[in-house]
Design a protein around this motif. Structure first.
Motif, PDB file in Angstrom:
ATOM      1  N   TYR A  32      40.696  41.375  26.651  1.00  0.00           N
ATOM      2  CA  TYR A  32      39.961  41.083  27.844  1.00  0.00           C
ATOM      3  C   TYR A  32      41.128  40.628  28.926  1.00  0.00           C
ATOM      4  CZ  TYR A  32      35.608  39.924  25.653  1.00  0.00           C
ATOM      5  OH  TYR A  32      34.529  39.860  25.041  1.00  0.00           O
ATOM      6  N   ASP A  50      45.212  37.701  37.852  1.00  0.00           N
ATOM      7  CA  ASP A  50      44.700  38.167  36.607  1.00  0.00           C
ATOM      8  C   ASP A  50      45.891  38.893  36.067  1.00  0.00           C
ATOM      9  OD1 ASP A  50      42.425  40.617  37.938  1.00  0.00           O
ATOM     10  OD2 ASP A  50      44.396  40.685  37.712  1.00  0.00           O
ATOM     11  N   LYS A  52      46.338  41.699  32.432  1.00  0.00           N
ATOM     12  CA  LYS A  52      45.822  42.539  31.585  1.00  0.00           C
ATOM     13  C   LYS A  52      46.462  42.087  30.092  1.00  0.00           C
ATOM     14  CE  LYS A  52      44.583  46.137  34.631  1.00  0.00           C
ATOM     15  NZ  LYS A  52      44.660  47.827  34.796  1.00  0.00           N
ATOM     16  N   ASN A  96      38.854  32.593  33.652  1.00  0.00           N
ATOM     17  CA  ASN A  96      37.703  33.991  33.567  1.00  0.00           C
ATOM     18  C   ASN A  96      38.390  34.724  32.466  1.00  0.00           C
ATOM     19  OD1 ASN A  96      37.036  36.954  34.577  1.00  0.00           O
ATOM     20  ND2 ASN A  96      35.454  35.466  34.493  1.00  0.00           N
ATOM     21  N   ARG A  98      37.220  38.656  31.290  1.00  0.00           N
ATOM     22  CA  ARG A  98      36.380  39.695  31.411  1.00  0.00           C
ATOM     23  C   ARG A  98      36.813  40.822  30.609  1.00  0.00           C
ATOM     24  NH1 ARG A  98      39.471  39.923  36.290  1.00  0.00           N
ATOM     25  NH2 ARG A  98      39.925  42.117  37.277  1.00  0.00           N
ATOM     26  N   MET A 100      36.345  44.976  30.466  1.00  0.00           N
ATOM     27  CA  MET A 100      36.103  46.046  31.451  1.00  0.00           C
ATOM     28  C   MET A 100      35.703  47.307  30.631  1.00  0.00           C
ATOM     29  SD  MET A 100      36.177  44.476  34.377  1.00  0.00           S
ATOM     30  CE  MET A 100      36.014  46.066  35.425  1.00  0.00           C
ATOM     31  N   THR A 103      35.215  50.966  35.190  1.00  0.00           N
ATOM     32  CA  THR A 103      34.918  49.890  36.470  1.00  0.00           C
ATOM     33  C   THR A 103      33.690  48.957  36.131  1.00  0.00           C
ATOM     34  OG1 THR A 103      33.506  51.479  37.336  1.00  0.00           O
ATOM     35  CG2 THR A 103      35.833  51.698  37.977  1.00  0.00           C
ATOM     36  N   ILE A 105      31.974  45.769  34.512  1.00  0.00           N
ATOM     37  CA  ILE A 105      31.978  44.446  33.769  1.00  0.00           C
ATOM     38  C   ILE A 105      31.199  44.343  32.523  1.00  0.00           C
ATOM     39  CG2 ILE A 105      32.592  42.042  33.695  1.00  0.00           C
ATOM     40  CD1 ILE A 105      32.886  42.182  36.486  1.00  0.00           C
ATOM     41  N   ASP A 107      31.348  42.311  29.937  1.00  0.00           N
ATOM     42  CA  ASP A 107      31.585  40.944  29.410  1.00  0.00           C
ATOM     43  C   ASP A 107      32.256  40.088  30.291  1.00  0.00           C
ATOM     44  OD1 ASP A 107      31.770  39.595  25.688  1.00  0.00           O
ATOM     45  OD2 ASP A 107      30.342  39.163  27.674  1.00  0.00           O
ATOM     46  N   SER A 108      31.700  38.588  30.388  1.00  0.00           N
ATOM     47  CA  SER A 108      32.554  37.786  31.352  1.00  0.00           C
ATOM     48  C   SER A 108      32.151  36.326  30.966  1.00  0.00           C
ATOM     49  CB  SER A 108      31.959  38.071  32.579  1.00  0.00           C
ATOM     50  OG  SER A 108      32.984  37.180  33.634  1.00  0.00           O
ATOM     51  N   TRP A 110      33.367  32.017  31.590  1.00  0.00           N
ATOM     52  CA  TRP A 110      34.029  31.177  32.436  1.00  0.00           C
ATOM     53  C   TRP A 110      34.398  29.974  31.943  1.00  0.00           C
ATOM     54  CZ3 TRP A 110      35.829  32.617  37.232  1.00  0.00           C
ATOM     55  CH2 TRP A 110      34.944  33.690  37.929  1.00  0.00           C
TER      56      TRP A 110
END
Length: 120
Positions: A32, A50, A52, A96, A98, A100, A103, A105, A107-108, A110
């Motif tokens: 994620y 963010d 990676k 968060n 997410r 990917m 482009t 999303i 799954d996400s 919070w």
């Protein structure tokens, strides 16, 4: 059950520092993109930074050179080191995660949010 738990918010003086942590569980870390967002009263939630899995980072212009995002893949934890804090950094900060697919999303998740207040 996937979960993100933030910690480290609080009160800081202008020019001060705080460090936020976000611990992920339930298999939602390694693949994620982990990010920190913030939402000030009356404003929309915005991306702060963010990161990676590879360590590649992205920052909002307003926090560049003051905030540093990092992740510990062994501990499933992402951090946000905030230096030179300004009153306008006051907001609820959300972690968060997410996933990917190109482009899209896929799954996400919070976290519950942690309050950061910068005031003298």
């Amino acid at each position: 059950q996937a979960q993100l738990v933030e910690s480290g918010g609080g009160l800081a003086q202008p020019g001060g520092s705080l460090r936020l942590s976000c611990a992920a569980s339930g298999g939602i870390f390694n693949n994620y993109i982990m990010g920190w967002y913030r939402q000030a009263p009356g404003k929309q939630r915005e991306l702060v930074a963010d990161i990676k899995r590879t360590g590649s980072t992205n920052y909002a212009d307003s926090v560049k050179d003051r905030f540093t995002i990092s992740r510990d893949n062994a501990k499933n934890t992402v951090y946000l080191q905030m230096n030179s804090l300004k009153p306008e950094d006051t907001a609820v900060y959300f972690c968060n995660a997410r996933l990917m697919g190109g482009t899209l999303i896929l799954d996400s998740y919070w976290g519950q949010g942690t309050q950061v207040t910068v005031s003298s």
